[in-house]
Design a protein around this motif. Structure first.
Motif, PDB file in Angstrom:
ATOM      1  N   GLN A  80       0.863  -1.183   0.000  1.00 55.10           N
ATOM      2  CA  GLN A  80       0.000   0.000   0.000  1.00 55.10           C
ATOM      3  C   GLN A  80       0.891   1.222   0.000  1.00 55.10           C
ATOM      4  N   LYS A  81       0.897   1.961  -1.105  1.00 52.03           N
ATOM      5  CA  LYS A  81       1.721   3.164  -1.172  1.00 52.03           C
ATOM      6  C   LYS A  81       1.163   4.223  -0.245  1.00 52.03           C
ATOM      7  N   ILE A  82       2.085   4.931   0.393  1.00 50.07           N
ATOM      8  CA  ILE A  82       1.739   6.079   1.208  1.00 50.07           C
ATOM      9  C   ILE A  82       2.580   7.237   0.707  1.00 50.07           C
ATOM     10  N   HIS A  83       2.358   8.414   1.236  1.00 53.16           N
ATOM     11  CA  HIS A  83       3.021   9.619   0.723  1.00 53.16           C
ATOM     12  C   HIS A  83       4.536   9.467   0.651  1.00 53.16           C
ATOM     13  N   ASP A  84       5.146   8.975   1.695  1.00 58.58           N
ATOM     14  CA  ASP A  84       6.605   8.913   1.751  1.00 58.58           C
ATOM     15  C   ASP A  84       7.152   7.493   1.796  1.00 58.58           C
ATOM     16  N   GLY A  85       6.362   6.517   1.412  1.00 58.04           N
ATOM     17  CA  GLY A  85       6.848   5.152   1.479  1.00 58.04           C
ATOM     18  C   GLY A  85       5.780   4.153   1.108  1.00 58.04           C
ATOM     19  N   VAL A  86       5.855   3.009   1.753  1.00 57.87           N
ATOM     20  CA  VAL A  86       4.916   1.936   1.448  1.00 57.87           C
ATOM     21  C   VAL A  86       4.730   1.059   2.686  1.00 57.87           C
ATOM     22  N   PHE A  87       3.489   0.612   2.875  1.00 51.13           N
ATOM     23  CA  PHE A  87       3.203  -0.407   3.868  1.00 51.13           C
ATOM     24  C   PHE A  87       3.360  -1.750   3.172  1.00 51.13           C
ATOM     25  N   VAL A  88       4.018  -2.694   3.822  1.00 57.57           N
ATOM     26  CA  VAL A  88       4.131  -4.054   3.307  1.00 57.57           C
ATOM     27  C   VAL A  88       3.545  -4.953   4.379  1.00 57.57           C
ATOM     28  N   LEU A  89       2.499  -5.667   4.007  1.00 60.01           N
ATOM     29  CA  LEU A  89       1.779  -6.504   4.961  1.00 60.01           C
ATOM     30  C   LEU A  89       1.756  -7.932   4.460  1.00 60.01           C
ATOM     31  N   SER A  90       2.264  -8.842   5.258  1.00 64.25           N
ATOM     32  CA  SER A  90       2.252 -10.258   4.919  1.00 64.25           C
ATOM     33  C   SER A  90       1.166 -10.939   5.743  1.00 64.25           C
ATOM     34  N   VAL A  91       0.286 -11.659   5.045  1.00 59.08           N
ATOM     35  CA  VAL A  91      -0.810 -12.374   5.700  1.00 59.08           C
ATOM     36  C   VAL A  91      -0.846 -13.800   5.149  1.00 59.08           C
ATOM     37  N   PRO A  92      -1.540 -14.713   5.838  1.00 58.16           N
ATOM     38  CA  PRO A  92      -1.676 -16.069   5.292  1.00 58.16           C
ATOM     39  C   PRO A  92      -2.349 -16.030   3.921  1.00 58.16           C
ATOM     40  N   ARG A  93      -2.016 -16.959   3.075  1.00 56.54           N
ATOM     41  CA  ARG A  93      -2.508 -16.975   1.689  1.00 56.54           C
ATOM     42  C   ARG A  93      -4.037 -16.963   1.614  1.00 56.54           C
ATOM     43  N   LYS A  94      -4.709 -17.589   2.562  1.00 53.00           N
ATOM     44  CA  LYS A  94      -6.171 -17.673   2.500  1.00 53.00           C
ATOM     45  C   LYS A  94      -6.886 -16.433   3.050  1.00 53.00           C
ATOM     46  N   ALA A  95      -6.147 -15.414   3.435  1.00 49.75           N
ATOM     47  CA  ALA A  95      -6.768 -14.188   3.965  1.00 49.75           C
ATOM     48  C   ALA A  95      -7.658 -13.538   2.910  1.00 49.75           C
ATOM     49  N   ASN A  96      -8.728 -12.918   3.366  1.00 52.02           N
ATOM     50  CA  ASN A  96      -9.680 -12.260   2.472  1.00 52.02           C
ATOM     51  C   ASN A  96      -9.057 -11.004   1.858  1.00 52.02           C
ATOM     52  N   TYR A  97      -8.950 -11.001   0.553  1.00 57.47           N
ATOM     53  CA  TYR A  97      -8.307  -9.938  -0.221  1.00 57.47           C
ATOM     54  C   TYR A  97      -8.916  -8.569   0.078  1.00 57.47           C
ATOM     55  N   ASN A  98     -10.227  -8.445  -0.032  1.00 57.61           N
ATOM     56  CA  ASN A  98     -10.900  -7.153   0.170  1.00 57.61           C
ATOM     57  C   ASN A  98     -10.783  -6.672   1.612  1.00 57.61           C
ATOM     58  N   TYR A  99     -10.846  -7.594   2.557  1.00 53.11           N
ATOM     59  CA  TYR A  99     -10.713  -7.240   3.968  1.00 53.11           C
ATOM     60  C   TYR A  99      -9.338  -6.636   4.239  1.00 53.11           C
ATOM     61  N   VAL A 100      -8.302  -7.269   3.701  1.00 51.18           N
ATOM     62  CA  VAL A 100      -6.934  -6.779   3.910  1.00 51.18           C
ATOM     63  C   VAL A 100      -6.762  -5.400   3.276  1.00 51.18           C
ATOM     64  N   LEU A 101      -7.257  -5.221   2.052  1.00 55.22           N
ATOM     65  CA  LEU A 101      -7.135  -3.917   1.386  1.00 55.22           C
ATOM     66  C   LEU A 101      -7.854  -2.822   2.168  1.00 55.22           C
ATOM     67  N   LYS A 102      -9.021  -3.149   2.730  1.00 56.71           N
ATOM     68  CA  LYS A 102      -9.761  -2.170   3.527  1.00 56.71           C
ATOM     69  C   LYS A 102      -8.955  -1.774   4.769  1.00 56.71           C
ATOM     70  N   ARG A 103      -8.346  -2.738   5.442  1.00 57.10           N
ATOM     71  CA  ARG A 103      -7.548  -2.448   6.629  1.00 57.10           C
ATOM     72  C   ARG A 103      -6.316  -1.614   6.279  1.00 57.10           C
ATOM     73  N   LEU A 104      -5.696  -1.895   5.143  1.00 56.68           N
ATOM     74  CA  LEU A 104      -4.547  -1.098   4.716  1.00 56.68           C
ATOM     75  C   LEU A 104      -4.956   0.341   4.411  1.00 56.68           C
ATOM     76  N   ARG A 105      -6.145   0.532   3.835  1.00 50.95           N
ATOM     77  CA  ARG A 105      -6.633   1.901   3.581  1.00 50.95           C
ATOM     78  C   ARG A 105      -6.888   2.622   4.899  1.00 50.95           C
ATOM     79  N   LEU A 106      -7.455   1.909   5.879  1.00 47.77           N
ATOM     80  CA  LEU A 106      -7.666   2.512   7.201  1.00 47.77           C
ATOM     81  C   LEU A 106      -6.338   2.926   7.816  1.00 47.77           C
ATOM     82  N   LEU A 107      -5.338   2.081   7.688  1.00 44.91           N
ATOM     83  CA  LEU A 107      -4.015   2.391   8.217  1.00 44.91           C
ATOM     84  C   LEU A 107      -3.426   3.605   7.508  1.00 44.91           C
ATOM     85  N   LYS A 108      -3.557   3.633   6.187  1.00 49.02           N
ATOM     86  CA  LYS A 108      -3.023   4.745   5.390  1.00 49.02           C
ATOM     87  C   LYS A 108      -3.682   6.070   5.770  1.00 49.02           C
ATOM     88  N   ASN A 109      -4.980   6.033   6.054  1.00 53.22           N
ATOM     89  CA  ASN A 109      -5.738   7.255   6.342  1.00 53.22           C
ATOM     90  C   ASN A 109      -5.759   7.625   7.815  1.00 53.22           C
TER      91      ASN A 109
END
Length: 153
Positions: A63-92
């Motif tokens: 997840q790109k942020i203004h001055d860098g990037v978040f890199v999040l490793s999760v188990p392969r079976k993790a819900n794609y949309n759920y993870v993206l939503k959490r990364l957006r919450l973290l970014k904001n």
């Protein structure tokens, strides 16, 4: 989300600003940051956007942020949309924005309670608190007594 493997924040220059392993796996964080930076640079050269990499045991999200990037490793079976939503919450997150505000000056993020608490809230996880012991002061007398004990062994 109960199972996160790693959460890393990397500056655009490839410097690891924050890393927290939620699993006991051994990982060289500098190698991981370099790998992530290289993959993002290639993606940028191709005028594309990297969202995730699927590996055998895990997915690595970017997840790109203004001055860098978040890199999040999760188990392969993790819900794609759920993870993206959490990364957006973290970014904001205002706390995250405040903590990342000084990156232009090349300042490193020290692991803080505010950052840990925000990550715990967004991802519904517990970050193990590390108890920092005060430095032990060894006097000359204590040092000499310890040496005498060693000599007697």
């Amino acid at each position: 989300m109960k199972k996160i493997r790693y959460l890393t924040i990397i500056s655009h220059e490839g410097t690891t600003l924050y890393h927290y392993p939620f699993v006991k796996d051994e990982i060289d964080i500098h190698l991981f940051a370099g790998f992530s930076s290289a993959i993002l640079a290639i993606t940028h050269e191709l005028n594309d956007k990297l969202i995730s990499i699927n590996m055998e045991k895990q997915k690595i999200f970017f997840q790109k942020i203004h001055d860098g990037v978040f890199v999040l490793s999760v188990p392969r079976k993790a819900n794609y949309n759920y993870v993206l939503k959490r990364l957006r919450l973290l970014k904001n997150s205002e706390i995250i924005k405040m903590l990342l505000a000084d990156l232009d000056m090349g300042m490193m993020i020290s692991v803080s309670e505010e950052l840990d608490t925000e990550i715990e809230n967004i991802f519904d996880i517990q970050i193990e608190k590390k108890i920092e012991l005060p430095p032990v002061e060894i006097t000359k007398d204590i040092f000499l007594a310890a040496l005498e004990e060693l000599e007697s062994i």
